[in-house]
Write an enzyme that holds these catalytic residues in place. Structure first.
Site, PDB file in Angstrom:
ATOM      1  N   ARG A  27      30.655  27.453  48.050  1.00 25.48           N
ATOM      2  CA  ARG A  27      30.966  27.551  46.517  1.00 25.48           C
ATOM      3  C   ARG A  27      29.524  27.857  45.596  1.00 25.48           C
ATOM      4  O   ARG A  27      29.541  27.554  44.513  1.00 25.48           O
ATOM      5  CB  ARG A  27      31.901  26.661  45.757  1.00 25.48           C
ATOM      6  CG  ARG A  27      33.259  26.807  46.516  1.00 25.48           C
ATOM      7  CD  ARG A  27      34.003  25.999  45.723  1.00 25.48           C
ATOM      8  NE  ARG A  27      35.378  25.870  46.384  1.00 25.48           N
ATOM      9  CZ  ARG A  27      36.511  25.041  46.231  1.00 25.48           C
ATOM     10  NH1 ARG A  27      36.151  24.071  45.478  1.00 25.48           N
ATOM     11  NH2 ARG A  27      37.635  25.208  46.915  1.00 25.48           N
ATOM     12  N   ARG A  31      31.590  28.561  39.299  1.00 20.52           N
ATOM     13  CA  ARG A  31      31.914  28.065  38.222  1.00 20.52           C
ATOM     14  C   ARG A  31      31.024  27.152  37.660  1.00 20.52           C
ATOM     15  O   ARG A  31      30.984  27.077  36.439  1.00 20.52           O
ATOM     16  CB  ARG A  31      33.294  27.126  38.350  1.00 20.52           C
ATOM     17  CG  ARG A  31      34.507  28.085  38.964  1.00 20.52           C
ATOM     18  CD  ARG A  31      35.735  27.366  39.323  1.00 20.52           C
ATOM     19  NE  ARG A  31      35.294  26.433  40.495  1.00 20.52           N
ATOM     20  CZ  ARG A  31      36.053  25.559  40.729  1.00 20.52           C
ATOM     21  NH1 ARG A  31      37.447  25.408  40.373  1.00 20.52           N
ATOM     22  NH2 ARG A  31      36.096  24.846  42.000  1.00 20.52           N
ATOM     23  N   ARG A  40      32.615  36.477  35.133  1.00 20.02           N
ATOM     24  CA  ARG A  40      34.257  36.198  35.253  1.00 20.02           C
ATOM     25  C   ARG A  40      34.778  36.587  34.111  1.00 20.02           C
ATOM     26  O   ARG A  40      35.843  37.258  34.303  1.00 20.02           O
ATOM     27  CB  ARG A  40      34.177  34.717  35.529  1.00 20.02           C
ATOM     28  CG  ARG A  40      35.825  34.421  35.385  1.00 20.02           C
ATOM     29  CD  ARG A  40      36.641  34.613  36.621  1.00 20.02           C
ATOM     30  NE  ARG A  40      38.132  34.062  36.267  1.00 20.02           N
ATOM     31  CZ  ARG A  40      38.335  32.990  36.946  1.00 20.02           C
ATOM     32  NH1 ARG A  40      37.791  31.985  37.471  1.00 20.02           N
ATOM     33  NH2 ARG A  40      39.791  32.765  36.532  1.00 20.02           N
ATOM     34  N   ASP A  77      37.827  35.208  48.182  1.00 19.99           N
ATOM     35  CA  ASP A  77      38.532  34.222  48.285  1.00 19.99           C
ATOM     36  C   ASP A  77      39.348  34.015  49.602  1.00 19.99           C
ATOM     37  O   ASP A  77      39.564  34.944  50.454  1.00 19.99           O
ATOM     38  CB  ASP A  77      39.926  34.191  47.243  1.00 19.99           C
ATOM     39  CG  ASP A  77      40.502  32.957  47.136  1.00 19.99           C
ATOM     40  OD1 ASP A  77      40.095  32.155  46.302  1.00 19.99           O
ATOM     41  OD2 ASP A  77      41.732  32.791  47.683  1.00 19.99           O
ATOM     42  N   TYR A 154      49.354  27.561  52.173  1.00 16.96           N
ATOM     43  CA  TYR A 154      49.460  28.132  51.079  1.00 16.96           C
ATOM     44  C   TYR A 154      50.621  29.077  51.139  1.00 16.96           C
ATOM     45  O   TYR A 154      51.602  29.133  50.145  1.00 16.96           O
ATOM     46  CB  TYR A 154      48.247  28.834  50.511  1.00 16.96           C
ATOM     47  CG  TYR A 154      47.337  28.205  50.273  1.00 16.96           C
ATOM     48  CD1 TYR A 154      47.026  27.376  48.812  1.00 16.96           C
ATOM     49  CD2 TYR A 154      46.109  27.953  51.134  1.00 16.96           C
ATOM     50  CE1 TYR A 154      46.066  26.772  48.414  1.00 16.96           C
ATOM     51  CE2 TYR A 154      45.127  26.987  50.654  1.00 16.96           C
ATOM     52  CZ  TYR A 154      44.866  26.287  49.506  1.00 16.96           C
ATOM     53  OH  TYR A 154      44.154  25.493  48.978  1.00 16.96           O
TER      54      TYR A 154
END
Length: 354
Positions: A27, A31, A40, A77, A154
Site C-alpha cells: 500500500r 492514503r 483521490r 484493488d 468478500y
C-alpha cells in the site's frame, strides 16, 4: 521497452546477488500521502480512481518521487475480479468494500462468468501499460491479485467480516459449491495475472489476506490448493525475462513449507513470523519478503532504525530477502517515518551483501 536501471528487487526474488536488500511497502501508493488524497478527491471515489489509467499511474508513481523504493506496485484493488463478475462492488465510508449481489447458493455460483481480463478489466491492463511506460525502466512493476479464497470471502460474506461464518458454513456444509467457486476464481486470477504480465508487469503477487483464518487442513483444501493451481498456470517468462511470483498469506507463517512447494519464487511474511526461523525452514527454495510490523512506523526515528537492523540481522547475510512491512502501511502514518524506514534499509543492508 526499457532496460531496468534498478533490478535489485527481481534479483532478490530469484535469490541472486544484490548490493543491498531491496525495499518497497505494501500500500505504498495510498492514503498516508497528502498528494494521493488530492488525486483521490479529484477522481471522486476510490473505484473511479482505479478505473482511470492516468490517475492510477500518477498515484503509483507518487511514492517513488518521495522515497528510494526498489519497486512500483500497480495501483488497483483485489476486488476488481468479483466486480467484473457482476457482484456490484461499492465502498461504504468507514466500513470498506461491499457487494450488492453477494453469493448465497450453488446456483449463484453457476451463473458467475469467467472474466476476460482484457475486455472486462481493460482499465487495469491500460493502467499496467501506462505505468510501465512512465517508469522508463527505473524500477520494476509489480502486478497482483487477491487469492481465490480471499476473493470468495468478500463475495460470500458480502464485504469484510470478522468471523467469516457465511463462507465457513458453505465450506463445511456444501464444500462442492465452494470448490466450484474457488475453481472459477483460480481460472480468472490466472488469466488476470497473465494479462498483467503481457501488458508489462515484471513480477506478480497473490494476496491471500484471509487464509490465516482457516485450520491447517482447511487452508490446504480451500486456499493453498487454488494458489498452487494459479502458480502452475502463470507465464513465468516474458520478453526473455523471468517473471517471479510471490505468495502472501497473512497469518500463514505456520504453512511456509507447504507454500514453498507450490513452485512460487518468494513468500511474503507478516510480522508474527520470525524471519530467521522462516529462512531456516524454507532454506534456499524461495526468497522471503517482509516483515516489519506496520505499526512500528508510529515510533521515533531511532526505534524505527533499530527495528530495521534487527530484522536485517534476523535474515542474515546473502540474497533472497525483500524488505517490506508485514502488511499495508497505515493511513495515519507520517510519510517522513516511511522515509526513515526505507532509507535505513537501503543504508544498513549493504553490509549483509559484501
Amino acid at each position: 521497452m526499457y532496460t531496468l536501471k534498478n533490478d535489485s528487487y527481481l534479483k532478490a526474488l530469484l535469490r541472486q546477488p544484490v548490493t543491498h536488500t531491496p525495499v518497497w511497502m505494501m500500500r505504498q501508493a495510498g492514503r498516508y500521502l497528502p498528494e494521493y488524497k488530492k488525486i483521490r478527491s479529484q477522481a471522486g471515489d476510490f473505484m473511479s480512481l482505479c478505473r482511470n489509467p492516468e490517475l492510477a499511474c500518477e498515484v503509483t508513481l507518487q511514492p517513488l518521487r518521495r522515497f528510494p523504493l526498489d519497486a512500483a506496485i500497480l495501483f488497483s484493488d483485489i476486488l476488481t475480479i468479483p466486480d467484473a463478475m457482476g457482484l456490484g462492488l461499492y465502498f461504504e465510508t468507514g466500513e470498506g468494500p461491499r457487494f450488492q449481489n453477494p453469493i448465497r447458493t450453488h446456483d449463484d455460483i453457476k451463473k458467475i462468468p469467467i472474466v476476460d481480463p482484457v475486455d472486462e478489466l481493460g482499465y487495469v491492463m491500460d493502467a499496467v501499460s501506462t505505468i510501465r511506460k512512465a517508469l522508463q525502466g527505473d524500477v520494476p512493476l509489480i502486478g497482483f491479485s487477491g487469492s481465490p479464497w480471499t476473493l470468495a470471502t468478500y463475495m460470500i460474506e458480502g464485504g469484510a467480516s470478522k468471523a467469516f461464518t457465511k463462507i465457513k458454513k458453505m465450506a463445511f456444509s456444501d464444500p462442492r459449491a465452494l470448490h466450484t467457486l474457488l475453481d472459477k476464481l483460480a481460472d480468472a486470477v490466472t488469466l488476470y495475472l497473465n494479462a498483467q504480465i503481457e501488458h508489462g508487469a515484471q513480477s506478480v503477487m497473490i494476496f491471500d489476506t484471509w487464509g490465516g483464518v482457516l485450520s491447517e487442513s482447511a487452508y490446504r483444501e480451500f486456499s493453498l490448493r487454488y494458489m498452487h493451481k494459479i502458480v502452475s498456470g502463470l507465464k513465468r517468462e516474458h520478453d526473455g525475462y523471468i517473471v517471479p511470483v510471490t505468495l502472501f498469506t497473512k497469518g500463514g507463517g505456520q504453512w511456509l513449507e507447504a507454500m514453498a512447494e507450490t513452485g512460487c519464487d518468494a513468500l511474503g511474511l507478516d510480522w508474527t513470523t520470525d524471519l530467521a526461523q522462516a529462512r531456516a525452514r524454507v532454506g534456499d527454495r524461495v526468497a522471503l519478503q517482509g516483515n516489519m510490523d506496520p505499526s512500528m512506523l508510529y515510533a521515533d526515528q531511532d526505534t524505527i532504525v533499530q527495528e530495521v537492523n534487527k530484522i536485517l540481522s534476523r535474515f542474515g547475510h546473502g540474497s533472497g530477502h525483500v524488505f517490506n512491512l508485514g502488511h499495508g502501511i497505515h493511513p495515519d502514518v507520517d510519510p517522513e517515518h516511511a522515509r526513515i524506514f526505507i532509507e535505513a534499509v537501503k543504508e544498513h543492508s549493504k553490509s549483509y551483501h559484501l
